[in-house]
Design a protein around this motif. Structure first.
Motif, PDB file in Angstrom:
ATOM      1  N   LEU A 210      14.217   1.884  -0.141  1.00 21.04           N
ATOM      2  CA  LEU A 210      14.316   1.376   1.227  1.00 21.04           C
ATOM      3  C   LEU A 210      13.040   0.594   1.516  1.00 21.04           C
ATOM      4  CD1 LEU A 210      15.736   4.545   3.021  1.00 21.04           C
ATOM      5  CD2 LEU A 210      16.980   2.517   2.275  1.00 21.04           C
ATOM      6  N   PRO A 211      13.080  -0.736   1.472  1.00 21.05           N
ATOM      7  CA  PRO A 211      11.858  -1.538   1.636  1.00 21.05           C
ATOM      8  C   PRO A 211      11.263  -1.365   3.027  1.00 21.05           C
ATOM      9  CG  PRO A 211      13.805  -2.948   1.626  1.00 21.05           C
ATOM     10  CD  PRO A 211      14.275  -1.574   1.272  1.00 21.05           C
ATOM     11  N   PRO A 212       9.991  -1.016   3.127  1.00 15.90           N
ATOM     12  CA  PRO A 212       9.375  -0.781   4.446  1.00 15.90           C
ATOM     13  C   PRO A 212       9.387  -2.013   5.336  1.00 15.90           C
ATOM     14  CG  PRO A 212       7.723  -0.792   2.681  1.00 15.90           C
ATOM     15  CD  PRO A 212       9.059  -0.765   2.020  1.00 15.90           C
ATOM     16  N   LEU A 213       9.308  -3.216   4.748  1.00 12.89           N
ATOM     17  CA  LEU A 213       9.325  -4.424   5.573  1.00 12.89           C
ATOM     18  C   LEU A 213      10.625  -4.527   6.369  1.00 12.89           C
ATOM     19  CD1 LEU A 213       8.276  -7.198   6.496  1.00 12.89           C
ATOM     20  CD2 LEU A 213       9.323  -8.172   4.439  1.00 12.89           C
ATOM     21  N   HIS A 214      11.769  -4.261   5.725  1.00 14.06           N
ATOM     22  CA  HIS A 214      13.057  -4.363   6.418  1.00 14.06           C
ATOM     23  C   HIS A 214      13.172  -3.300   7.511  1.00 14.06           C
ATOM     24  CE1 HIS A 214      15.448  -6.853   3.240  1.00 14.06           C
ATOM     25  NE2 HIS A 214      14.266  -7.352   3.508  1.00 14.06           N
ATOM     26  N   ILE A 215      12.629  -2.120   7.267  1.00 18.28           N
ATOM     27  CA  ILE A 215      12.637  -1.078   8.293  1.00 18.28           C
ATOM     28  C   ILE A 215      11.803  -1.541   9.488  1.00 18.28           C
ATOM     29  CG2 ILE A 215      12.098   1.323   8.816  1.00 18.28           C
ATOM     30  CD1 ILE A 215      14.323   1.041   6.796  1.00 18.28           C
ATOM     31  N   LYS A 216      10.643  -2.128   9.205  1.00 15.87           N
ATOM     32  CA  LYS A 216       9.758  -2.615  10.272  1.00 15.87           C
ATOM     33  C   LYS A 216      10.439  -3.716  11.088  1.00 15.87           C
ATOM     34  CE  LYS A 216       5.587  -3.318   8.938  1.00 15.87           C
ATOM     35  NZ  LYS A 216       4.387  -3.958   8.336  1.00 15.87           N
ATOM     36  N   LEU A 217      11.083  -4.660  10.405  1.00 17.76           N
ATOM     37  CA  LEU A 217      11.778  -5.738  11.113  1.00 17.76           C
ATOM     38  C   LEU A 217      12.915  -5.184  11.970  1.00 17.76           C
ATOM     39  CD1 LEU A 217      12.008  -8.473   8.297  1.00 17.76           C
ATOM     40  CD2 LEU A 217      10.292  -8.243  10.087  1.00 17.76           C
ATOM     41  N   GLY A 218      13.607  -4.173  11.449  1.00 16.59           N
ATOM     42  CA  GLY A 218      14.700  -3.571  12.203  1.00 16.59           C
ATOM     43  C   GLY A 218      14.211  -2.833  13.441  1.00 16.59           C
ATOM     44  N   LEU A 219      13.074  -2.137  13.325  1.00 14.56           N
ATOM     45  CA  LEU A 219      12.512  -1.428  14.477  1.00 14.56           C
ATOM     46  C   LEU A 219      12.063  -2.417  15.553  1.00 14.56           C
ATOM     47  CD1 LEU A 219      10.399   1.337  12.697  1.00 14.56           C
ATOM     48  CD2 LEU A 219      12.622   1.589  13.787  1.00 14.56           C
ATOM     49  N   MET A 220      11.455  -3.519  15.112  1.00 14.96           N
ATOM     50  CA  MET A 220      11.019  -4.548  16.056  1.00 14.96           C
ATOM     51  C   MET A 220      12.222  -5.167  16.765  1.00 14.96           C
ATOM     52  SD  MET A 220       8.379  -6.147  17.287  1.00 14.96           S
ATOM     53  CE  MET A 220       7.778  -7.712  17.950  1.00 14.96           C
ATOM     54  N   LYS A 221      13.270  -5.445  16.004  1.00 12.29           N
ATOM     55  CA  LYS A 221      14.466  -6.049  16.583  1.00 12.29           C
ATOM     56  C   LYS A 221      15.092  -5.133  17.627  1.00 12.29           C
ATOM     57  CE  LYS A 221      18.999  -7.899  15.286  1.00 12.29           C
ATOM     58  NZ  LYS A 221      19.911  -8.267  14.162  1.00 12.29           N
TER      59      LYS A 221
END
Length: 238
Positions: free
Chosen positions: A56-67
């Motif tokens: 689970l790439p942390p960048l995609h999790i971060k972008l999803g939380l921001m969104k």
């Protein structure tokens, strides 16, 4: 993973999390384990890789939380939204409303004290929790109390009224699925993809075009240093 596209009911590759059961999202943590039977529970094809070997790439999790945060904030906080409009004038209003940001833009907002002044008490609590998780769990540093930090984030997002997205879901029942050292998972390629696509969208003036992705793939192929292109001379055509 062979899941059907669109707003699927069971979109998690680890469990049968019901994306439409909004009343149970923050309350229910134990969901039935997914079985990979083609044709059932939104599964169209057999998985190409072992699901237990998926990162689970942390960048995609971060972008999803921001969104999720920006979409919820934008419904009631006009001042915060207008501040982001002025801060990122090159981003379209549609992308701002959807909270579509890249990594460097998120870091710019993190360092902006004026943005925090526009947030309400509930929004500020969720924003601080989001920043903490990014710095102490989704980055190179993993704090010993990361579980408490993630739980604080989930509680803050629930109180703020955020809909649980798939990225939030991974932090809820599947926290143990993340690797021990998230800093060892490189996000360089993912970061480059999001920034390149943003540049590509500027060339298309913010309008979606089906040729955009093929144009991007051709750009990668053209910029490959291992490829040598020779221009054909005029005589070669005859």
């Amino acid at each position: 993973m062979g899941l059907q596209q669109g707003f699927t009911k069971y979109c998690c590759f680890l469990c049968l999390w019901d994306s439409r059961a909004t009343d149970e999202h923050y309350k229910k943590c134990d969901w039935p384990k997914r079985t990979y039977e083609v044709g059932k529970t939104n599964l169209q094809h057999s998985p190409l890789v072992d699901p237990n070997k998926v990162f689970l790439p942390p960048l995609h999790i971060k972008l999803g939380l921001m969104k999720t945060f920006i979409k919820t904030m934008g419904k009631t906080n006009l001042a915060g939204f207008l501040h982001l409009v002025g801060k990122f004038p090159k981003l379209s209003e549609a992308k701002l409303k959807e909270g579509v940001f890249v990594g460097p833009q998120i870091r710019q907002v993190f360092r902006d004290p004026d943005f925090e002044k526009t947030l309400s008490e509930l929004e500020m609590s969720a924003w601080n929790s989001f920043k903490w998780v990014c710095e102490n769990f989704l980055g190179n540093k993993k704090s010993s109390n990361y579980r408490e930090g993630v739980e604080t984030l989930l509680n803050a997002y629930e109180k703020m009224g955020c809909r649980m997205s798939l990225k939030l879901h991974f932090l809820h029942p599947h926290l143990e699925f993340f690797p021990e050292n998230l800093g060892a998972v490189s996000d360089e390629q993912g970061e480059r993809f999001h920034q390149d696509i943003q540049e590509m969208e500027t060339r298309y003036q913010g309008f979606w075009n089906e040729g955009m992705m093929s144009d991007y793939c051709w750009r990668l192929f053209r910029d490959n240093p291992n490829k040598i292109y020779k221009r054909k001379s005029y005589s070669q055509h005859f």
